[in-house]
Design an enzyme around this catalytic site. Sequence first.
Site, short mmCIF file in Angstrom:
data_model
loop_
_atom_site.label_atom_id
_atom_site.label_comp_id
_atom_site.label_asym_id
_atom_site.label_seq_id
_atom_site.Cartn_x
_atom_site.Cartn_y
_atom_site.Cartn_z
N ARG A 283 7.20 2.24 14.60
CA ARG A 283 6.83 2.97 13.37
C ARG A 283 7.28 4.43 13.44
O ARG A 283 7.76 5.01 12.45
CB ARG A 283 5.33 2.87 13.17
CG ARG A 283 4.82 3.51 11.88
CD ARG A 283 4.05 4.77 12.21
NE ARG A 283 3.58 5.44 11.02
CZ ARG A 283 2.92 6.58 11.04
NH1 ARG A 283 2.65 7.18 12.20
NH2 ARG A 283 2.55 7.16 9.93
N GLN A 370 -2.05 2.81 -4.10
CA GLN A 370 -2.88 3.95 -3.72
C GLN A 370 -2.80 5.07 -4.74
O GLN A 370 -3.81 5.72 -5.04
CB GLN A 370 -2.47 4.44 -2.33
CG GLN A 370 -2.85 3.47 -1.22
CD GLN A 370 -2.21 3.81 0.10
OE1 GLN A 370 -1.26 4.60 0.17
NE2 GLN A 370 -2.71 3.20 1.18
N SER A 391 -8.93 -5.15 5.80
CA SER A 391 -9.64 -3.89 5.56
C SER A 391 -9.49 -3.00 6.79
O SER A 391 -9.87 -3.41 7.89
CB SER A 391 -11.14 -4.15 5.28
OG SER A 391 -11.83 -2.93 5.14
N ASN A 392 -8.93 -1.83 6.60
CA ASN A 392 -8.67 -0.93 7.73
C ASN A 392 -9.77 0.13 7.82
O ASN A 392 -9.70 1.19 7.19
CB ASN A 392 -7.30 -0.26 7.56
CG ASN A 392 -6.89 0.54 8.78
OD1 ASN A 392 -7.56 0.51 9.81
ND2 ASN A 392 -5.79 1.26 8.67
N GLY A 416 -9.89 -2.01 13.39
CA GLY A 416 -10.56 -0.83 13.92
C GLY A 416 -9.61 0.29 14.28
O GLY A 416 -8.38 0.17 14.16
N HIS A 444 -17.17 -20.58 7.08
CA HIS A 444 -17.32 -21.64 8.07
C HIS A 444 -17.42 -23.02 7.43
O HIS A 444 -17.42 -24.04 8.14
CB HIS A 444 -18.57 -21.37 8.92
CG HIS A 444 -18.40 -21.79 10.35
ND1 HIS A 444 -17.40 -22.63 10.78
CD2 HIS A 444 -19.14 -21.51 11.46
CE1 HIS A 444 -17.51 -22.83 12.08
NE2 HIS A 444 -18.56 -22.16 12.52
N ASP A 448 -12.68 -23.36 10.97
CA ASP A 448 -13.37 -23.47 12.25
C ASP A 448 -12.86 -22.38 13.20
O ASP A 448 -11.87 -21.70 12.93
CB ASP A 448 -13.21 -24.86 12.86
CG ASP A 448 -11.75 -25.25 13.04
OD1 ASP A 448 -10.93 -24.38 13.46
OD2 ASP A 448 -11.41 -26.42 12.77
#
Length: 474
Positions: A283, A370, A391-392, A416, A444, A448
């Site tokens: 990056r 954005q 989701s960051n 994270g 669920h 699985d």
Amino acid sequence: MAGLFNLRRYGASIARHHLLTGGPARLRRPSGHANAFGRALHTTSVLDRVVSFHLSDIGEGIREVTVKEWYVKVGDVVEQFDNLCEVQSDKASVTITSRYDGKILKLHHDVDSIALVGKPLLDFDVEDEEGEESGSSSSDSSSDEEDAKPAPQQAAGQGVGGQAAVGKVLATPAVRRIAMENKVDLSKVPATGRNGRVLKGDVLEFLQVIPKGTVKPHPSLVPPTGAKEQRKPEQPIDLKQAETVVPLKGVAKAMIRSMTEALKIPHFAYCDEVDVSRLVEVRSQLKEEAARQGVKLTYMPFFLKAASNALLQHPILNSSFDEAAESVIYKSYHNISVAMQTPQGLVVPNVKHVEQKSILQIAHELNALQERGAKGALTPNDFANGTFALSNIGIIGGTYTHPVVIAPQVAIGGLGKTRVLPRFDEAGKVVPAHIMVVSWTADHRVIDGVTMASFSNLWKQYLENPNLLMLGAK
């Protein structure tokens, strides 16, 4: 003079014996004074009185306390307000102070023993001069109020400030001794003690030994000063006026419905670590070229492309569940939703057809979403037909999360913060590594644990070896 001194001393001894035994005593003639006395002598010039100091009620219904420490011992001479002991109730510790000037004769309790309210705590030997008491032969006194009670004629003629205008002045033997030695008329000394008692400090102020005003008058002698000393009652707080009601609308109102439905889904979670050290290098090499093309290149386009490539191998994660028909609907298009923070709140628009786009194209579309989100210009089409979600939370600073599946989708990932942590390389050496934690959550009823773990491992492989993403640019 020596004879007079011995007369008073031996007279006091006879009087004490008379008081304690209830009858007269015969005095032996001391050597050198054979002709100084008759056969028997009765006197009341000085009486020694034994006073039992009772434990007063210390409030709140407490009936017994534990003696924690004695500050005095038998034989000690104490004055008024000297500390005697510390007692402990089940609510607080209290220091007991003396009411008398005198000598300690007996301690009724040992340390850590129980003392009862109203029962004797210790005994004093207190001297009272002639005429101060009305010839009482009692060997104990239950309270200081009895000792300090003024004579009737004194109470009737008591003047301002607690000083007696007529009658006998209340004072302890120690105070009288100081007054006598300094030739002070106690009736002229302003009294600050309870019930008009002249204290030692009063005499010292009168003699200008200590500054005037050093001794504060007893609270019962301080006249009320009106409303200034009255504590202003606190105004009760109107809780309704301290609250603000904000009706939910827009994004917040939509979240109520979507989260209520989402939490009906039985969730399970799976977490793993990803070493993105190589991705950081790639990056860093590409972001300048992307900037020249007008695109801000973040890590999220790589995450989306890696997810799309992994979804090709695990298509059930890119499906929806039709509960009514009890069937799974597979989607061939990858419209991956991305959580974004906007002035209107958290929104989750999606990037359309990620499987058909390059990383640079994905970055361009993310930038456009954005920008529209910051302006509040997102359209319904931006939210329609999402198939998977990321989701960051790392941009905020979190490491672990438990994201909620957005119905009717069946899986979501929470990314994270990337941290530099020590890790072992292939040669067994400790090296710094860029570690990111991913937390997957899935429905669920459809997904699985094995499927979720397999997808995560493939997604992780693409990010730890970002060159693999170049092989499937579209």
